[in-house]
Write a protein that holds these residues in place. Structure first.
Motif, mmCIF file in Angstrom:
data_model
loop_
_atom_site.group_PDB
_atom_site.id
_atom_site.type_symbol
_atom_site.label_atom_id
_atom_site.label_comp_id
_atom_site.label_asym_id
_atom_site.label_seq_id
_atom_site.Cartn_x
_atom_site.Cartn_y
_atom_site.Cartn_z
ATOM 1 N N ARG A 117 -1.974 12.077 0.042
ATOM 2 C CA ARG A 117 -3.246 11.461 -0.339
ATOM 3 C C ARG A 117 -2.945 10.623 -1.576
ATOM 4 O O ARG A 117 -2.533 11.148 -2.607
ATOM 5 C CB ARG A 117 -4.293 12.538 -0.637
ATOM 6 C CG ARG A 117 -5.686 11.994 -0.892
ATOM 7 C CD ARG A 117 -6.671 13.106 -1.213
ATOM 8 N NE ARG A 117 -7.059 13.846 -0.023
ATOM 9 C CZ ARG A 117 -6.640 15.061 0.282
ATOM 10 N NH1 ARG A 117 -5.798 15.691 -0.525
ATOM 11 N NH2 ARG A 117 -7.049 15.666 1.381
ATOM 12 N N TRP A 118 -3.143 9.323 -1.486
ATOM 13 C CA TRP A 118 -2.703 8.395 -2.527
ATOM 14 C C TRP A 118 -3.897 7.852 -3.305
ATOM 15 O O TRP A 118 -4.850 7.328 -2.722
ATOM 16 C CB TRP A 118 -1.921 7.252 -1.883
ATOM 17 C CG TRP A 118 -1.398 6.213 -2.829
ATOM 18 C CD1 TRP A 118 -0.985 6.398 -4.115
ATOM 19 C CD2 TRP A 118 -1.223 4.824 -2.550
ATOM 20 N NE1 TRP A 118 -0.553 5.219 -4.660
ATOM 21 C CE2 TRP A 118 -0.684 4.228 -3.725
ATOM 22 C CE3 TRP A 118 -1.442 4.031 -1.430
ATOM 23 C CZ2 TRP A 118 -0.388 2.873 -3.801
ATOM 24 C CZ3 TRP A 118 -1.145 2.681 -1.500
ATOM 25 C CH2 TRP A 118 -0.620 2.110 -2.673
ATOM 26 N N VAL A 119 -3.833 7.997 -4.634
ATOM 27 C CA VAL A 119 -4.854 7.437 -5.517
ATOM 28 C C VAL A 119 -4.332 6.106 -6.041
ATOM 29 O O VAL A 119 -3.302 6.054 -6.724
ATOM 30 C CB VAL A 119 -5.158 8.384 -6.699
ATOM 31 C CG1 VAL A 119 -6.224 7.769 -7.601
ATOM 32 C CG2 VAL A 119 -5.612 9.741 -6.189
ATOM 33 N N ASN A 120 -5.045 5.024 -5.733
ATOM 34 C CA ASN A 120 -4.592 3.691 -6.120
ATOM 35 C C ASN A 120 -5.791 2.833 -6.511
ATOM 36 O O ASN A 120 -6.713 2.632 -5.715
ATOM 37 C CB ASN A 120 -3.838 3.036 -4.954
ATOM 38 C CG ASN A 120 -3.295 1.670 -5.320
ATOM 39 O OD1 ASN A 120 -2.697 1.490 -6.371
ATOM 40 N ND2 ASN A 120 -3.505 0.695 -4.447
ATOM 41 N N ASP A 121 -5.786 2.345 -7.749
ATOM 42 C CA ASP A 121 -6.875 1.490 -8.255
ATOM 43 C C ASP A 121 -8.241 2.142 -8.071
ATOM 44 O O ASP A 121 -9.223 1.488 -7.681
ATOM 45 C CB ASP A 121 -6.853 0.125 -7.553
ATOM 46 C CG ASP A 121 -5.622 -0.694 -7.921
ATOM 47 O OD1 ASP A 121 -5.087 -0.482 -9.030
ATOM 48 O OD2 ASP A 121 -5.195 -1.522 -7.097
ATOM 49 N N GLY A 122 -8.307 3.432 -8.330
ATOM 50 C CA GLY A 122 -9.571 4.141 -8.249
ATOM 51 C C GLY A 122 -10.006 4.491 -6.840
ATOM 52 O O GLY A 122 -11.078 5.069 -6.648
ATOM 53 N N MET A 123 -9.208 4.152 -5.846
ATOM 54 C CA MET A 123 -9.534 4.458 -4.455
ATOM 55 C C MET A 123 -8.533 5.476 -3.906
ATOM 56 O O MET A 123 -7.386 5.540 -4.357
ATOM 57 C CB MET A 123 -9.527 3.191 -3.600
ATOM 58 C CG MET A 123 -10.497 2.126 -4.081
ATOM 59 S SD MET A 123 -10.588 0.703 -2.970
ATOM 60 C CE MET A 123 -11.411 1.433 -1.558
ATOM 61 N N ILE A 124 -8.988 6.270 -2.936
ATOM 62 C CA ILE A 124 -8.139 7.310 -2.362
ATOM 63 C C ILE A 124 -7.934 7.041 -0.874
ATOM 64 O O ILE A 124 -8.891 6.810 -0.133
ATOM 65 C CB ILE A 124 -8.759 8.709 -2.554
ATOM 66 C CG1 ILE A 124 -8.992 8.995 -4.042
ATOM 67 C CG2 ILE A 124 -7.846 9.779 -1.964
ATOM 68 C CD1 ILE A 124 -9.640 10.334 -4.307
ATOM 69 N N PHE A 125 -6.668 7.058 -0.459
ATOM 70 C CA PHE A 125 -6.310 6.874 0.940
ATOM 71 C C PHE A 125 -5.354 7.990 1.351
ATOM 72 O O PHE A 125 -4.722 8.627 0.512
ATOM 73 C CB PHE A 125 -5.568 5.542 1.164
ATOM 74 C CG PHE A 125 -6.274 4.324 0.659
ATOM 75 C CD1 PHE A 125 -7.141 3.623 1.475
ATOM 76 C CD2 PHE A 125 -6.058 3.857 -0.631
ATOM 77 C CE1 PHE A 125 -7.784 2.487 1.023
ATOM 78 C CE2 PHE A 125 -6.691 2.724 -1.097
ATOM 79 C CZ PHE A 125 -7.560 2.033 -0.267
ATOM 80 N N TYR A 126 -5.241 8.185 2.649
ATOM 81 C CA TYR A 126 -4.083 8.882 3.185
ATOM 82 C C TYR A 126 -3.005 7.833 3.428
ATOM 83 O O TYR A 126 -3.300 6.650 3.634
ATOM 84 C CB TYR A 126 -4.399 9.543 4.533
ATOM 85 C CG TYR A 126 -5.229 10.801 4.459
ATOM 86 C CD1 TYR A 126 -4.886 11.843 3.599
ATOM 87 C CD2 TYR A 126 -6.347 10.961 5.278
ATOM 88 C CE1 TYR A 126 -5.644 13.000 3.546
ATOM 89 C CE2 TYR A 126 -7.109 12.114 5.234
ATOM 90 C CZ TYR A 126 -6.750 13.131 4.364
ATOM 91 O OH TYR A 126 -7.497 14.278 4.315
ATOM 92 N N ILE A 127 -1.745 8.266 3.427
ATOM 93 C CA ILE A 127 -0.665 7.412 3.916
ATOM 94 C C ILE A 127 0.171 8.232 4.893
ATOM 95 O O ILE A 127 0.340 9.439 4.718
ATOM 96 C CB ILE A 127 0.227 6.856 2.780
ATOM 97 C CG1 ILE A 127 0.786 7.979 1.906
ATOM 98 C CG2 ILE A 127 -0.522 5.841 1.952
ATOM 99 C CD1 ILE A 127 1.804 7.494 0.892
#
Length: 244
Positions: A117-127
Protein backbone atom coordinates in the motif's frame (compact mmCIF):
# COMPACT_ATOMS: atom_id res chain seq x y z
CA UNK A 1 -29.05 -47.46 -72.69
CA UNK A 2 -31.20 -44.35 -73.01
CA UNK A 3 -33.13 -45.32 -69.88
CA UNK A 4 -29.89 -45.75 -67.95
CA UNK A 5 -28.70 -42.28 -68.97
CA UNK A 6 -32.00 -40.76 -67.91
CA UNK A 7 -31.79 -42.46 -64.51
CA UNK A 8 -28.24 -41.17 -64.00
CA UNK A 9 -29.31 -37.69 -65.05
CA UNK A 10 -32.26 -37.70 -62.66
CA UNK A 11 -30.03 -39.02 -59.88
CA UNK A 12 -27.50 -36.24 -60.46
CA UNK A 13 -30.25 -33.63 -60.56
CA UNK A 14 -31.70 -34.88 -57.27
CA UNK A 15 -28.23 -35.00 -55.71
CA UNK A 16 -27.51 -31.45 -56.85
CA UNK A 17 -30.89 -30.28 -55.56
CA UNK A 18 -30.25 -31.89 -52.17
CA UNK A 19 -26.85 -30.20 -52.04
CA UNK A 20 -28.45 -26.82 -52.75
CA UNK A 21 -31.00 -27.42 -50.00
CA UNK A 22 -28.26 -28.33 -47.52
CA UNK A 23 -26.27 -25.22 -48.44
CA UNK A 24 -29.37 -23.07 -48.05
CA UNK A 25 -30.18 -24.61 -44.67
CA UNK A 26 -26.60 -24.10 -43.48
CA UNK A 27 -26.58 -20.48 -44.62
CA UNK A 28 -29.93 -19.91 -42.93
CA UNK A 29 -28.66 -21.51 -39.72
CA UNK A 30 -25.47 -19.41 -39.74
CA UNK A 31 -27.35 -16.17 -40.35
CA UNK A 32 -29.92 -17.03 -37.73
CA UNK A 33 -27.17 -17.84 -35.22
CA UNK A 34 -25.41 -14.55 -35.94
CA UNK A 35 -28.59 -12.56 -35.48
CA UNK A 36 -29.41 -14.15 -32.13
CA UNK A 37 -29.28 -11.97 -29.05
CA UNK A 38 -26.65 -12.63 -26.39
CA UNK A 39 -28.41 -14.85 -23.85
CA UNK A 40 -26.46 -13.86 -20.72
CA UNK A 41 -22.99 -13.15 -19.35
CA UNK A 42 -20.98 -15.26 -16.92
CA UNK A 43 -17.87 -14.08 -15.05
CA UNK A 44 -15.20 -16.40 -13.65
CA UNK A 45 -12.18 -15.40 -11.54
CA UNK A 46 -8.82 -17.12 -11.46
CA UNK A 47 -8.33 -18.62 -7.97
CA UNK A 48 -6.97 -16.02 -5.55
CA UNK A 49 -7.03 -15.37 -1.82
CA UNK A 50 -8.64 -11.93 -1.97
CA UNK A 51 -11.20 -10.46 -4.33
CA UNK A 52 -10.68 -6.80 -5.18
CA UNK A 53 -13.31 -6.43 -7.90
CA UNK A 54 -16.76 -8.01 -7.91
CA UNK A 55 -18.41 -10.13 -10.57
CA UNK A 56 -21.15 -7.51 -10.66
CA UNK A 57 -18.65 -4.81 -11.65
CA UNK A 58 -17.09 -6.97 -14.37
CA UNK A 59 -20.53 -7.89 -15.68
CA UNK A 60 -21.50 -4.22 -15.75
CA UNK A 61 -18.39 -3.36 -17.78
CA UNK A 62 -19.32 -6.02 -20.32
CA UNK A 63 -22.95 -4.96 -20.60
CA UNK A 64 -22.11 -1.25 -20.90
CA UNK A 65 -19.55 -1.94 -23.63
CA UNK A 66 -22.02 -4.10 -25.55
CA UNK A 67 -24.70 -1.42 -25.25
CA UNK A 68 -22.40 1.42 -26.34
CA UNK A 69 -21.17 -0.56 -29.34
CA UNK A 70 -24.71 -1.54 -30.29
CA UNK A 71 -23.54 -5.16 -30.47
CA UNK A 72 -26.46 -6.97 -28.90
CA UNK A 73 -26.26 -9.72 -31.51
CA UNK A 74 -23.54 -12.34 -31.86
CA UNK A 75 -22.66 -11.10 -35.35
CA UNK A 76 -21.71 -7.61 -34.16
CA UNK A 77 -19.85 -8.65 -31.02
CA UNK A 78 -16.16 -7.67 -30.83
CA UNK A 79 -14.52 -9.99 -28.28
CA UNK A 80 -11.14 -8.24 -28.54
CA UNK A 81 -12.76 -4.92 -27.67
CA UNK A 82 -14.47 -6.47 -24.66
CA UNK A 83 -11.14 -7.85 -23.42
CA UNK A 84 -9.53 -4.45 -23.97
CA UNK A 85 -12.27 -2.83 -21.89
CA UNK A 86 -11.80 -5.27 -19.01
CA UNK A 87 -8.00 -5.07 -19.12
CA UNK A 88 -8.21 -1.27 -18.86
CA UNK A 89 -9.63 -1.66 -15.36
CA UNK A 90 -6.78 -1.16 -12.83
CA UNK A 91 -7.95 -4.16 -10.77
CA UNK A 92 -7.69 -6.56 -13.71
CA UNK A 93 -4.40 -8.01 -14.91
CA UNK A 94 -5.71 -10.13 -17.77
CA UNK A 95 -9.02 -11.31 -19.19
CA UNK A 96 -10.30 -13.77 -21.78
CA UNK A 97 -13.77 -13.33 -23.28
CA UNK A 98 -15.50 -16.02 -25.32
CA UNK A 99 -18.96 -16.58 -26.77
CA UNK A 100 -20.51 -20.05 -26.85
CA UNK A 101 -22.93 -21.43 -29.40
CA UNK A 102 -25.52 -21.23 -26.63
CA UNK A 103 -25.29 -17.44 -26.75
CA UNK A 104 -23.62 -17.20 -23.33
CA UNK A 105 -20.81 -14.65 -23.06
CA UNK A 106 -18.09 -15.89 -20.68
CA UNK A 107 -15.34 -13.74 -19.17
CA UNK A 108 -12.37 -15.30 -17.38
CA UNK A 109 -10.61 -12.70 -15.23
CA UNK A 110 -7.21 -12.66 -13.52
CA UNK A 111 -6.98 -9.94 -10.87
CA UNK A 112 -3.93 -7.90 -10.02
CA UNK A 113 -2.41 -8.90 -6.67
CA UNK A 114 -1.16 -6.00 -4.49
CA UNK A 115 2.20 -6.35 -2.76
CA UNK A 116 2.11 -2.99 -0.95
CA UNK A 117 0.00 0.00 0.00
CA UNK A 118 1.81 3.11 -1.25
CA UNK A 119 1.38 6.61 0.19
CA UNK A 120 2.28 9.18 -2.46
CA UNK A 121 1.48 12.92 -2.48
CA UNK A 122 -1.19 12.44 0.16
CA UNK A 123 -2.92 9.68 -1.81
CA UNK A 124 -2.95 5.95 -1.07
CA UNK A 125 -2.80 3.22 -3.72
CA UNK A 126 -2.07 -0.45 -3.91
CA UNK A 127 0.77 -1.48 -6.19
CA UNK A 128 1.22 -4.93 -7.70
CA UNK A 129 4.48 -6.83 -8.29
CA UNK A 130 5.06 -4.90 -11.53
CA UNK A 131 4.64 -1.51 -9.85
CA UNK A 132 1.23 -0.88 -11.41
CA UNK A 133 -1.08 1.30 -9.33
CA UNK A 134 -4.36 -0.12 -8.07
CA UNK A 135 -7.07 1.81 -6.22
CA UNK A 136 -8.09 0.62 -2.77
CA UNK A 137 -10.93 -1.88 -2.90
CA UNK A 138 -14.28 -1.62 -1.15
CA UNK A 139 -14.50 -5.42 -1.02
CA UNK A 140 -11.38 -6.29 0.97
CA UNK A 141 -8.23 -4.87 2.51
CA UNK A 142 -4.96 -6.56 1.58
CA UNK A 143 -2.48 -7.33 4.34
CA UNK A 144 0.56 -5.73 2.74
CA UNK A 145 3.29 -3.32 3.94
CA UNK A 146 2.74 0.43 3.89
CA UNK A 147 5.34 2.03 1.63
CA UNK A 148 6.42 5.67 1.81
CA UNK A 149 8.93 7.47 -0.38
CA UNK A 150 9.45 7.73 -4.11
CA UNK A 151 8.88 4.78 -6.44
CA UNK A 152 10.37 5.87 -9.73
CA UNK A 153 10.91 4.39 -13.15
CA UNK A 154 14.50 3.68 -12.17
CA UNK A 155 13.84 1.85 -8.89
CA UNK A 156 10.44 0.23 -9.56
CA UNK A 157 11.82 -3.18 -10.52
CA UNK A 158 14.15 -3.49 -7.50
CA UNK A 159 11.58 -2.17 -5.01
CA UNK A 160 8.90 -4.51 -6.33
CA UNK A 161 11.23 -7.51 -6.10
CA UNK A 162 11.72 -6.75 -2.39
CA UNK A 163 7.97 -6.31 -1.84
CA UNK A 164 7.14 -9.50 -3.74
CA UNK A 165 9.70 -11.43 -1.67
CA UNK A 166 8.04 -10.17 1.51
CA UNK A 167 4.59 -11.03 0.20
CA UNK A 168 5.60 -14.56 -0.81
CA UNK A 169 7.24 -15.39 2.54
CA UNK A 170 4.73 -16.32 5.27
CA UNK A 171 6.92 -15.02 8.12
CA UNK A 172 7.95 -11.75 6.45
CA UNK A 173 4.38 -11.10 5.30
CA UNK A 174 3.26 -11.12 8.95
CA UNK A 175 6.30 -9.30 10.35
CA UNK A 176 7.12 -6.47 7.93
CA UNK A 177 4.44 -3.78 8.10
CA UNK A 178 6.25 -0.76 6.69
CA UNK A 179 8.94 0.15 4.15
CA UNK A 180 10.41 3.63 3.87
CA UNK A 181 12.33 4.49 0.70
CA UNK A 182 15.07 7.03 1.42
CA UNK A 183 16.12 9.61 -1.22
CA UNK A 184 19.31 7.61 -1.84
CA UNK A 185 17.27 4.45 -2.53
CA UNK A 186 18.02 2.56 0.68
CA UNK A 187 15.17 0.88 2.57
CA UNK A 188 14.16 1.13 6.20
CA UNK A 189 11.59 -1.40 7.41
CA UNK A 190 9.31 -1.74 10.43
CA UNK A 191 8.42 -4.90 12.34
CA UNK A 192 4.87 -5.63 13.47
CA UNK A 193 5.83 -7.18 16.80
CA UNK A 194 8.83 -5.14 17.95
CA UNK A 195 9.93 -1.50 18.01
CA UNK A 196 13.30 -1.94 16.28
CA UNK A 197 13.88 -0.66 12.77
CA UNK A 198 15.39 -2.78 10.01
CA UNK A 199 18.07 -1.08 7.91
CA UNK A 200 17.88 -3.11 4.70
CA UNK A 201 20.14 -0.84 2.68
CA UNK A 202 19.90 -0.95 -1.11
CA UNK A 203 17.34 -3.36 -2.63
CA UNK A 204 20.04 -5.88 -3.55
CA UNK A 205 21.01 -9.36 -2.30
CA UNK A 206 17.39 -9.71 -1.21
CA UNK A 207 17.40 -13.42 -0.44
CA UNK A 208 20.64 -13.33 1.56
CA UNK A 209 19.61 -10.30 3.63
CA UNK A 210 16.22 -11.72 4.54
CA UNK A 211 17.75 -15.10 5.40
CA UNK A 212 20.14 -13.30 7.74
CA UNK A 213 17.25 -11.38 9.28
CA UNK A 214 15.17 -14.50 9.89
CA UNK A 215 18.13 -16.34 11.41
CA UNK A 216 18.79 -13.39 13.74
CA UNK A 217 15.11 -13.02 14.62
CA UNK A 218 14.51 -16.64 15.56
CA UNK A 219 17.71 -16.87 17.61
CA UNK A 220 17.05 -13.61 19.45
CA UNK A 221 13.45 -14.64 20.01
CA UNK A 222 14.63 -17.88 21.59
CA UNK A 223 17.01 -15.85 23.78
CA UNK A 224 14.18 -13.42 24.59
CA UNK A 225 16.39 -10.50 23.58
CA UNK A 226 14.46 -8.96 20.66
CA UNK A 227 13.02 -6.18 22.81
CA UNK A 228 16.51 -4.91 23.58
CA UNK A 229 17.31 -3.81 20.04
CA UNK A 230 16.58 -0.47 18.39
CA UNK A 231 18.16 -1.10 14.99
CA UNK A 232 18.85 -4.25 12.98
CA UNK A 233 21.35 -3.57 10.18
CA UNK A 234 21.15 -5.92 7.18
CA UNK A 235 23.43 -3.94 4.87
CA UNK A 236 26.23 -6.48 5.28
CA UNK A 237 25.38 -9.76 3.59
CA UNK A 238 27.62 -11.88 5.84
CA UNK A 239 26.45 -10.61 9.20
CA UNK A 240 23.70 -8.78 11.05
CA UNK A 241 24.78 -5.74 13.07
CA UNK A 242 22.40 -4.73 15.84
CA UNK A 243 22.19 -1.62 17.98
CA UNK A 244 20.66 -1.66 21.47
Amino acid sequence: MEASKKRNLLYNIRLFAMLLVLIALYAFSVNRNKSRQIAKTLVFFEPTKDQFISKTTVNKLLIENIREAGSHTKENLDLNQLEHTLNANPMIKKSEVSLGIDGVLRAKVEQRAPVARWVNDGMIFYIDDAGTKMPLSELTSARVPLVTGAITKENTKDICEVLKYINDDSFLKKDIIGVKIAPNGSLLMLSRSYDFKIDFGEPKHIHRKFCNYKAFYFKAEADKSLEKYKLVNLRFTKQVVCTK
